[in-house]
Every structure is written in C-alpha cells, then in structure tokens.
Design an enzyme around this catalytic site. Structure first.
Site, PDB file in Angstrom:
ATOM      1  N   HIS A 288       0.912  -1.157  -0.024  1.00 27.43           N
ATOM      2  CA  HIS A 288      -0.134  -0.040  -0.012  1.00 27.43           C
ATOM      3  C   HIS A 288       0.701   1.236  -0.032  1.00 27.43           C
ATOM      4  O   HIS A 288       1.579   1.446   0.895  1.00 27.43           O
ATOM      5  CB  HIS A 288      -0.992  -0.051   1.305  1.00 27.43           C
ATOM      6  CG  HIS A 288      -2.098   1.125   1.127  1.00 27.43           C
ATOM      7  ND1 HIS A 288      -2.892   0.889   0.105  1.00 27.43           N
ATOM      8  CD2 HIS A 288      -2.176   2.025   1.840  1.00 27.43           C
ATOM      9  CE1 HIS A 288      -3.791   2.151   0.464  1.00 27.43           C
ATOM     10  NE2 HIS A 288      -3.311   2.844   1.539  1.00 27.43           N
TER      11      HIS A 288
ATOM     12  N   HIS B 140       1.094   5.683  -1.231  1.00 33.53           N
ATOM     13  CA  HIS B 140       0.132   6.891  -2.064  1.00 33.53           C
ATOM     14  C   HIS B 140       1.444   7.485  -2.213  1.00 33.53           C
ATOM     15  O   HIS B 140       2.057   8.341  -1.152  1.00 33.53           O
ATOM     16  CB  HIS B 140      -0.695   7.623  -1.165  1.00 33.53           C
ATOM     17  CG  HIS B 140      -1.744   6.894  -0.682  1.00 33.53           C
ATOM     18  ND1 HIS B 140      -2.819   6.313  -1.380  1.00 33.53           N
ATOM     19  CD2 HIS B 140      -2.205   6.441   0.625  1.00 33.53           C
ATOM     20  CE1 HIS B 140      -3.638   5.745  -0.605  1.00 33.53           C
ATOM     21  NE2 HIS B 140      -3.079   5.708   0.443  1.00 33.53           N
TER      22      HIS B 140
ATOM     23  N   GLN C  70       2.464  11.351  -1.103  1.00 29.96           N
ATOM     24  CA  GLN C  70       2.524  11.614   0.407  1.00 29.96           C
ATOM     25  C   GLN C  70       4.195  11.691   0.957  1.00 29.96           C
ATOM     26  O   GLN C  70       4.326  12.210   2.126  1.00 29.96           O
ATOM     27  CB  GLN C  70       1.800  10.555   1.096  1.00 29.96           C
ATOM     28  CG  GLN C  70       0.218  11.026   0.999  1.00 29.96           C
ATOM     29  CD  GLN C  70      -0.848  10.104   1.564  1.00 29.96           C
ATOM     30  OE1 GLN C  70      -0.464   9.558   2.486  1.00 29.96           O
ATOM     31  NE2 GLN C  70      -2.224  10.322   1.048  1.00 29.96           N
TER      32      GLN C  70
ATOM     33  N   ARG D 222      -5.822  14.843   6.961  1.00 30.67           N
ATOM     34  CA  ARG D 222      -6.507  14.923   5.614  1.00 30.67           C
ATOM     35  C   ARG D 222      -6.562  16.094   4.940  1.00 30.67           C
ATOM     36  O   ARG D 222      -6.181  16.266   3.635  1.00 30.67           O
ATOM     37  CB  ARG D 222      -7.848  14.051   5.586  1.00 30.67           C
ATOM     38  CG  ARG D 222      -8.071  13.714   4.221  1.00 30.67           C
ATOM     39  CD  ARG D 222      -9.475  12.805   4.178  1.00 30.67           C
ATOM     40  NE  ARG D 222     -10.550  13.886   4.458  1.00 30.67           N
ATOM     41  CZ  ARG D 222     -11.627  13.239   4.047  1.00 30.67           C
ATOM     42  NH1 ARG D 222     -12.073  12.294   3.775  1.00 30.67           N
ATOM     43  NH2 ARG D 222     -12.773  14.319   4.729  1.00 30.67           N
TER      44      ARG D 222
ATOM     45  N   HIS E 117     -11.508   3.501  -3.552  1.00 29.48           N
ATOM     46  CA  HIS E 117     -10.909   4.338  -2.234  1.00 29.48           C
ATOM     47  C   HIS E 117     -11.680   3.770  -1.031  1.00 29.48           C
ATOM     48  O   HIS E 117     -10.774   3.605  -0.248  1.00 29.48           O
ATOM     49  CB  HIS E 117     -11.301   5.829  -2.526  1.00 29.48           C
ATOM     50  CG  HIS E 117     -10.468   6.586  -1.527  1.00 29.48           C
ATOM     51  ND1 HIS E 117     -11.204   6.925  -0.083  1.00 29.48           N
ATOM     52  CD2 HIS E 117      -9.336   6.928  -1.624  1.00 29.48           C
ATOM     53  CE1 HIS E 117     -10.300   7.593   0.477  1.00 29.48           C
ATOM     54  NE2 HIS E 117      -9.250   7.587  -0.315  1.00 29.48           N
TER      55      HIS E 117
ATOM     56  N   ARG F 186     -17.089   5.008   1.528  1.00 31.03           N
ATOM     57  CA  ARG F 186     -17.815   6.286   1.513  1.00 31.03           C
ATOM     58  C   ARG F 186     -17.546   6.977   0.286  1.00 31.03           C
ATOM     59  O   ARG F 186     -18.166   7.945   0.070  1.00 31.03           O
ATOM     60  CB  ARG F 186     -17.133   7.145   2.842  1.00 31.03           C
ATOM     61  CG  ARG F 186     -15.551   7.395   3.018  1.00 31.03           C
ATOM     62  CD  ARG F 186     -15.363   8.124   4.190  1.00 31.03           C
ATOM     63  NE  ARG F 186     -13.962   7.672   4.487  1.00 31.03           N
ATOM     64  CZ  ARG F 186     -12.760   8.088   4.128  1.00 31.03           C
ATOM     65  NH1 ARG F 186     -12.893   9.157   3.114  1.00 31.03           N
ATOM     66  NH2 ARG F 186     -11.581   7.497   4.627  1.00 31.03           N
TER      67      ARG F 186
ATOM     68  N   HIS G 175      -9.780   0.573   0.848  1.00 34.08           N
ATOM     69  CA  HIS G 175      -9.319   1.020   2.186  1.00 34.08           C
ATOM     70  C   HIS G 175     -10.724   0.930   2.922  1.00 34.08           C
ATOM     71  O   HIS G 175     -12.018   1.283   2.828  1.00 34.08           O
ATOM     72  CB  HIS G 175      -9.370   2.711   2.393  1.00 34.08           C
ATOM     73  CG  HIS G 175      -8.246   3.284   1.842  1.00 34.08           C
ATOM     74  ND1 HIS G 175      -8.132   4.258   1.057  1.00 34.08           N
ATOM     75  CD2 HIS G 175      -6.799   3.010   2.165  1.00 34.08           C
ATOM     76  CE1 HIS G 175      -6.958   4.929   0.617  1.00 34.08           C
ATOM     77  NE2 HIS G 175      -6.126   4.024   1.250  1.00 34.08           N
TER      78      HIS G 175
ATOM     79  N   GLU H 265     -10.737   2.004   8.605  1.00 30.82           N
ATOM     80  CA  GLU H 265      -9.468   2.378   9.268  1.00 30.82           C
ATOM     81  C   GLU H 265      -9.898   3.362  10.595  1.00 30.82           C
ATOM     82  O   GLU H 265      -9.003   3.224  11.242  1.00 30.82           O
ATOM     83  CB  GLU H 265      -8.815   3.439   8.063  1.00 30.82           C
ATOM     84  CG  GLU H 265      -7.541   4.170   8.451  1.00 30.82           C
ATOM     85  CD  GLU H 265      -6.605   5.039   7.439  1.00 30.82           C
ATOM     86  OE1 GLU H 265      -7.534   5.106   6.469  1.00 30.82           O
ATOM     87  OE2 GLU H 265      -5.740   5.585   7.840  1.00 30.82           O
TER      88      GLU H 265
ATOM     89  N   HIS I 229      -6.010  -1.668   5.830  1.00 31.71           N
ATOM     90  CA  HIS I 229      -6.148  -1.316   7.213  1.00 31.71           C
ATOM     91  C   HIS I 229      -6.909  -2.448   7.941  1.00 31.71           C
ATOM     92  O   HIS I 229      -6.568  -3.192   8.724  1.00 31.71           O
ATOM     93  CB  HIS I 229      -6.685   0.169   7.537  1.00 31.71           C
ATOM     94  CG  HIS I 229      -5.875   1.382   6.824  1.00 31.71           C
ATOM     95  ND1 HIS I 229      -4.534   1.162   7.015  1.00 31.71           N
ATOM     96  CD2 HIS I 229      -6.057   2.014   5.825  1.00 31.71           C
ATOM     97  CE1 HIS I 229      -3.975   2.431   6.257  1.00 31.71           C
ATOM     98  NE2 HIS I 229      -4.908   2.676   5.578  1.00 31.71           N
TER      99      HIS I 229
ATOM    100  N   ASP J 176       2.087   2.942   3.092  1.00 30.28           N
ATOM    101  CA  ASP J 176       0.946   3.991   2.998  1.00 30.28           C
ATOM    102  C   ASP J 176       1.428   5.462   2.873  1.00 30.28           C
ATOM    103  O   ASP J 176       1.924   5.882   1.755  1.00 30.28           O
ATOM    104  CB  ASP J 176       0.197   3.755   4.345  1.00 30.28           C
ATOM    105  CG  ASP J 176      -0.997   4.274   4.157  1.00 30.28           C
ATOM    106  OD1 ASP J 176      -1.304   5.031   3.147  1.00 30.28           O
ATOM    107  OD2 ASP J 176      -1.926   4.002   4.910  1.00 30.28           O
TER     108      ASP J 176
HETATM  109 ZN    ZN Z   1      -4.142   4.567   1.925  1.00 25.40          ZN
END
Ligand code: ZN
Length: 451
Positions: A55, A57, A60, A81, A201, A204, A227, A230, A264, A315
C-alpha cells in the site's frame, strides 16, 4: 538464462548453503540446485524472498513529517487529511514522477521488491493518463515491480454525497474509470515487472451502484484493493447509513474472494475477523502509518488464529522500512496484551520469521506477483542480508529474520534482485545520485506549497 549463487538462501525447506539459481529472460526461477559452486558468481549473505509493499500513496512521501504539529485539541486523521488535500491539489505529473522515483529507490534499498500504488491523484492539466504514466515511469526508472492500482473515487461520504471541491481531482464516474483501466491495460501488460489492478477508495467514496457496475465491468485480471474500517468515525458513519459496519456491509453485498485486499481493516469485531479470514482475502496492514494517524490497533492475534492472510505497506511513507512495519505490528500487540512473541504459530515459533513469512505470502497474493518463495516457477524477487553487518554478527541461521526485524536500526539489506535483475548492489542503486539530486531540487521548489 542467468545464473546466481547465494552463499545462504531461505528455501521452502529451510536455510540452505550455496544455492544456485538459474533465472530465465522473464525473471522466473527455472532451476534451483545445491552445492553447484562457481566462486565468481557467489553473492555472499542471507538470501530471502523480497517483500511486496502492499500500500502506497507516492505523493505523500513529499509531505512525510510535515503534519506533526498540533492544529487543535482534536487533531486527528481528519485534520491530517486537510493538509494532504492542500498539497495534493498542487502536484503536477512531473513532480509526481520525481517524488515517486525517490520513494521507489528508498523502498528498494529497504528490501521491498514491488509496490502496490493506490493511485488517486488523477487529472493533471495535460490529461488523466499523465499521472499514471508518472507512476509507471518511476517504477521503470528504479526497477521496482509495480502493481498499479488506479483508484475509483466518486463521492464525499456514504450514500453518494457529491465530491467536495478539493476532492474533484481524485474523481471519476464509472465510464471514466473503466476507460482509464482500458487505456492502461495494454501498456502495462507489455512490462513483465508491472501489473494492473482495481482500487476502490473506500465505501464512503464509492456508492453501491457505482461499486457494483465497476466490479462487473472490471477489465483487469489483477487484485482489487479497498480502504476499509480505518477510523472509528468511518465505522459509525457506515452504521448510520446502512445499519452495518463497513466490513459487514461489504461481505453482505459483494462476493469478496482471494482477489481482494482490505487495506487497514483496523476496527473489526469477531464476526468480521472470521469473515475476512474465511474469504481468503488479504488484510493490508500499514502499522507505522496507522500509528502515526492514530487509527487504532488491528486484532492481529485473533486474525492469525483464524488463518487470516496479511501483508504490509508503507502507505503515507513516514517510514519506509519492512523492519519498522513488522516490529510495530508485533509491539502494538505486546503492549496491548502485556505478553511477548504474539505473532507466532505452532508451525513457526519465531515471531520475526512468522511475521515475515506471513507478509510474504499475503503480499504476493495481493500484489499480483508470483513471488514470495525461492523455488522453480516463481519470480526471482530476492533480497540479501549482509553477513558482515554488525547487526547480524554471530547469528545462528534460525534467528536471522528475528535479528533483522528486532535488532537495531542499521539497514542490513545489501543486494536486491527484481525479476532476476540486481537493482541494489552492495547497498547502492546505480542511479541513486541523479534520482536523489532531482528529488532535492523538486522539494526545494515545493517548499512554498508545503509550508
Ligand atoms: Zn491509503
């Protein structure tokens, strides 16, 4: 055909001396033989199957360590976030390629042989494919294996709430998303070290109708990542929307099988633990990020007892280390239960070894790479620990992996082979200087955006 001899290698039957591998043009192990020594070809050290990073991103990496100040008494995942959104909005495809290249270099040097890139930073001003190409180029430039997972992001909350302005860059409708996968598939299939999967994603961000339509139309043969569970807030919101917890809702509505990787899955009840374990899906754990974001502790003991499959990922990249992920995973449990050696089993009493072997197996399944074992027919994705490192000095072989995971903070990964190609040799990557130079320049330029 290429030949490599390891002075020590971990085979399915255990540690063996002077293991000769023949590796074909596709990077697959064609032959394993013992005591077939050619002094010139020996790589000295302890050869292990390399780890898949399940995992990531990539963007980031550029903001790692910059969200460590208090913005309010209630600082949480959700305030982090907001900082991430502000930064994501500014990244171009060129920036992303430079950042991801440095990140993937760091992953290789830490012993990761592939990365599953959960890629939601779409829609560059020059077009949607550019951002995926930035990721694919970064993998090519470094030589790391890539499981590319373009992410479907369609709503801002449970029940199909429209995307907020700051989330628009991530968004696709079902047609746009399937078109993206259709465009990428033939390009990725040309590369033996890359594969394509689907990523949703979260519940939600993907409403039920869009989720079901995209699963029906999924053109990729690869893994499916999501995801899930989490944060406690997400669990509460899911119950408010559907009357069910996220994992419970997923299993009640979708046929979840071995193709799935639940990222997660921190907050599970006993029923959910059993559901995931029974389905054969993998849980993708990111212990350093989960600790950093204050997510909570995964019920590892119960999950492993039920035969659950796990993998690890870095991550948000506040740490890029197999050692730290596995160590934290075990230490979280030790602190919780006030006991030692939690992640062991009847077959494997060494917690470091058991964690590593579990993460290898789950990581191979959830990354779409046929690796994780040194045997005929598997990819030659292998790392070598340095026998001259003080970290490993005087170690009986049965303790080698435990010492790697639970001793000190010096990197002991000396060589890394991806599909039989040596991409890290004697701790160095051939293009390291140039890659890091470009990264430093880009970071200096992005400093204003990150402040
Ligand atoms: Zn993630």
């Amino acid at each position: 055909m290429k030949r490599i001899i390891f002075s020590n290698a971990l085979l399915p039957s255990g540690w063996a001396h002077n293991v000769a591998l023949e590796i074909d043009d596709q990077g697959i192990i064609a032959k394993v033989s013992l005591d077939d020594i050619d002094e010139n070809l020996i790589v000295d050290g302890y050869a292990l199957p390399g780890m898949n990073n399940i995992h990531s991103h990539a963007f980031q990496r550029a903001m790692a360590g910059l969200a460590e100040y208090a913005t309010s008494e209630q600082d949480s995942f959700w305030t982090w976030r907001d900082i991430m959104y502000r930064f994501a909005d500014k990244i171009t495809a060129a920036d992303l390629e430079v950042i991801a290249t440095q990140l993937y270099l760091e992953m290789l040097k830490a012993g990761f042989v592939s990365v599953a890139e959960f890629h939601y930073l779409h829609h560059n001003e020059d077009g949607n494919l550019d951002m995926s190409h930035a990721i694919m180029n970064a993998a090519l430039e470094t030589g790391i294996g890539l499981c590319h997972l373009p992410v479907l992001y369609n709503s801002s909350g449970f029940g199909g709430l429209p995307l907020e302005e700051k989330q628009k860059r991530f968004g696709h409708d079902a047609d746009g998303y399937i078109n993206l996968l259709d465009d990428l598939l033939p390009i990725i299939q040309k590369n033996k070290d890359q594969n394509l999967g689907m990523a949703l994603h979260s519940l939600r961000a993907v409403p039920e109708n869009v989720l079901k339509e995209c699963l029906d139309r999924n053109p990729t043969p690869g893994p499916i990542h999501i995801h899930i569970s989490e944060q406690m807030q997400e669990v509460k919101d899911c119950i408010a929307w559907s009357g069910k917890r996220p994992v419970e809702w997923l299993y009640d509505n979708i046929d979840v099988d071995k193709r799935w990787c639940l990222i997660h899955a921190t907050h599970l009840n006993d029923k959910e633990v059993k559901m995931i374990a029974r389905s054969g899906a993998v849980v993708g754990l990111c212990p350093a990020t989960e600790a950093n974001l204050g997510d909570g502790l995964f019920p590892l003991r119960a999950y492993l007892d039920n035969g659950g499959q796990m993998a690890i990922g870095s991550d948000s990249h506040i740490s890029i280390s197999i050692v730290e992920e596995l160590r934290l995973l075990e230490y979280g449990q030790r602190l919780k239960y006030q006991k030692r050696n939690i992640a062991t089993s009847k077959q494997e009493m060494h917690s470091g070894t058991n964690l590593y072997l579990n993460a290898l197996k789950g990581g191979a399944q959830a990354s779409g790479f046929d690796n994780g074992v040194i045997e005929v027919g598997k990819r030659a994705d292998i790392i070598v620990l340095d026998p001259a490192s003080p970290l490993l000095a005087g170690t009986p072989v049965r303790h080698i992996i435990d010492r790697f995971i639970f001793n000190g903070n010096v990197n002991a990964v000396k060589n890394v082979f991806v599909g039989g190609s040596e991409v890290v040799s004697d701790y160095k990557h051939a293009r390291e200087k140039q890659i890091t130079g470009e990264f430093i320049e880009t970071m200096e330029r992005l400093k204003k955006v990150l402040d």
